[in-house]
Design an enzyme around this catalytic site. Structure first.
Site, PDB file in Angstrom:
ATOM      1  N   GLU A 217       0.867  -1.180   0.000  1.00 51.29           N
ATOM      2  CA  GLU A 217       0.000   0.000   0.000  1.00 51.29           C
ATOM      3  C   GLU A 217       0.903   1.229   0.000  1.00 51.29           C
ATOM      4  O   GLU A 217       1.435   1.620   1.046  1.00 51.29           O
ATOM      5  CB  GLU A 217      -0.929  -0.017   1.219  1.00 51.29           C
ATOM      6  CG  GLU A 217      -1.815  -1.248   1.301  1.00 51.29           C
ATOM      7  CD  GLU A 217      -2.763  -1.386   0.115  1.00 51.29           C
ATOM      8  OE1 GLU A 217      -2.952  -0.396  -0.620  1.00 51.29           O
ATOM      9  OE2 GLU A 217      -3.299  -2.475  -0.087  1.00 51.29           O
ATOM     10  N   CYS A 251      -2.293   9.277   2.470  1.00 52.77           N
ATOM     11  CA  CYS A 251      -1.852   8.688   1.205  1.00 52.77           C
ATOM     12  C   CYS A 251      -2.877   8.873   0.096  1.00 52.77           C
ATOM     13  O   CYS A 251      -2.506   8.882  -1.080  1.00 52.77           O
ATOM     14  CB  CYS A 251      -1.521   7.210   1.384  1.00 52.77           C
ATOM     15  SG  CYS A 251      -2.911   6.198   1.955  1.00 52.77           S
TER      16      CYS A 251
END
Length: 466
Positions: A217, A251
């Site tokens: 990720e 993010c």
């Protein structure tokens, strides 16, 4: 925490988990339910302690942001897992076609074994515990490494988990990046890493030596495409809100905005209004700080030599960073090539949708693309001609908190998915079980071949030509 646990090496911790898995196998469904329930209640008991620890690590972080983005998100994920585990763990019957009748088959999802979880600093609780929820849901044991950049939170995680979950099931190791590197080199059955692209490459390379599967990720430049059909006031409010969450250290934060050129001036004005409604005073307690002085210095270098439009009318002092729009930066500038990870938001005017989509396609595939406007021909064109981990329509960031939705990237922004059932599957081995019957057509497809085999083959080959 007793001293013997703290002195245990990463390698010894892994061996103890692996030994428990060899002896007992994966966690039973009852065990998983009990552990998840205990984790939920113990997390709620420590919610304020986590808010305090995270704020201290960040030099200031809004208590409400921590409770919303760290604690509430994990509790929702646990609730979903407990509710859905009976369905997720049910064997999946597979319908077989001729000539395999009357055989039967199913897929059984079993724990992969011992998983490694390496977390980042921007959401140091959520991005350790969400993967752990997925691992436990699948029946795995886990070795966990919180970020060294948030040491108070890491210590609290270690203490919390060690007092809540049996050490033959989960072990937490704090320390610097070298500890994470040692974990990545272990012969684990699965690794989930959240962090930067550069470190993700190193983790994947280390895992490859043991053929350990990885879920990565990573970050990325998530674009916002504001279509001419958009409600601009609604769009700007949600774009600015998503950008300023956690001081931009998210993010999936909007990383740049593509707006019709004729609406640029209006966009800038509305963005100022939106920021000032979110943070109406110079001493606002809802605007979080930047984690390190090094990150602040980097933000200053990113905005240097650009046209800047501050979003707040009063000074913002370190460790917070002044939120600002960066107007029409060149596409080859550093701020348009690197993930920003702070409250700076490039805004670029476009003349045609094709021009906007070329910009998106010329940058690495992001975690998310944000579309503001109608779902029509233009939206379908954008969706068909771009790639991303997700598309979110008329909002930003929120999709990442929905526990039922798979979360992950594509290309440079990562690989694999977790959250909800996707997380359960990521940590599971899908094991095929094929049960042949006493009488079967396939027994006729063995030497010596005869007329029966010819007829079956004729049927198969004819069928394939359809």
């Amino acid at each position: 925490m007793d001293a013997s646990h703290r002195s245990t090496s990463v390698e010894d911790g892994y061996e103890s988990l692996k030994a428990a898995h060899r002896i007992s196998g994966g966690l039973t469904i009852a065990d998983r339910m009990e552990i998840l329930g205990t984790l939920r209640s113990s997390l709620l008991d420590r919610a304020e302690a986590y808010a305090t620890a995270v704020s201290a690590d960040f030099r200031y972080r809004s208590r409400h942001e921590t409770l919303l983005t760290e604690i509430s998100v994990v509790v929702s994920a646990i609730d979903l897992a407990i509710r859905k585990l009976p369905k997720w763990t049910r064997p999946e019957r597979i319908g077989l076609t001729w000539p395999f009748w009357p055989a039967k088959a199913q897929v059984v999802r079993q724990p992969r074994g011992v998983a490694g979880i390496i977390g980042p600093s921007n959401y140091p609780v959520q991005l350790v515990l969400l993967p752990l929820v997925s691992a436990i849901s699948a029946g795995c044991r886990a070795i966990v490494k919180p970020s060294e950049r948030t040491p108070r939170t890491a210590e609290l995680l270690e203490d919390h988990i060690s007092k809540t979950i049996d050490p033959t099931i989960v072990r937490v190791f704090t320390g610097d990046a070298a500890v994470a590197a040692r974990i990545a080199r272990l012969p684990l059955d699965m690794i989930l890493f959240t962090g930067s692209h550069s470190v993700g490459v190193e983790i994947a390379a280390a895992a490859a030596t043991n053929l350990t599967p990885v879920v990565l990720e990573l970050g990325g430049k998530s674009p916002v495409v504001v279509d001419r059909s958009a409600d601009l006031n609604l769009a700007v409010t949600r774009i600015v809100s998503g950008k300023l969450l956690n001081g931009g250290q998210t993010c999936v934060a909007p990383d740049y905005v593509l707006v019709p050129a004729e609406r640029m001036v209006e966009f800038v004005s509305l963005a100022r209004d939106a920021a000032q409604k979110l943070h109406p005073g110079r001493e606002t307690r809802d605007y979080s700080a930047i984690l390190t002085d090094g990150a602040i210095a980097r933000l200053r270098s990113l905005e240097a030599d650009h046209v800047i439009e501050p979003l707040l009318p009063w000074p913002v002092s370190a460790p917070r960073y002044r939120p600002a729009l960066v107007i029409n930066p060149t596409l080859d500038s550093v701020i348009m090539r690197e993930e920003i990870f702070g409250p700076l938001l490039p805004v670029l005017g476009y003349e045609s949708l094709d021009e906007a989509l070329r910009i998106v396609r010329n940058l690495p595939e992001p975690l998310a693309i944000y579309w503001f406007g109608d779902i029509g021909e233009s939206f379908e064109k954008m969706a068909a001609s771009t790639a991303s981990g997700a598309i979110s329509v008329n909002d930003t960031v929120v999709h990442a908190a929905v526990p039922q939705l798979p979360f992950g990237g594509v290309g440079q922004s990562g690989s694999g998915r977790y959250h909800g059932e996707a997380g359960f599957r990521a940590f599971s081995n899908e094991r095929t079980v094929f049960v042949q019957s006493r009488l079967s057509l396939t027994s006729l497809l063995r030497p010596p071949f005869g007329k029966s085999a010819d007829r079956i083959l004729q049927g198969l080959l004819k069928q394939r030509r359809k």
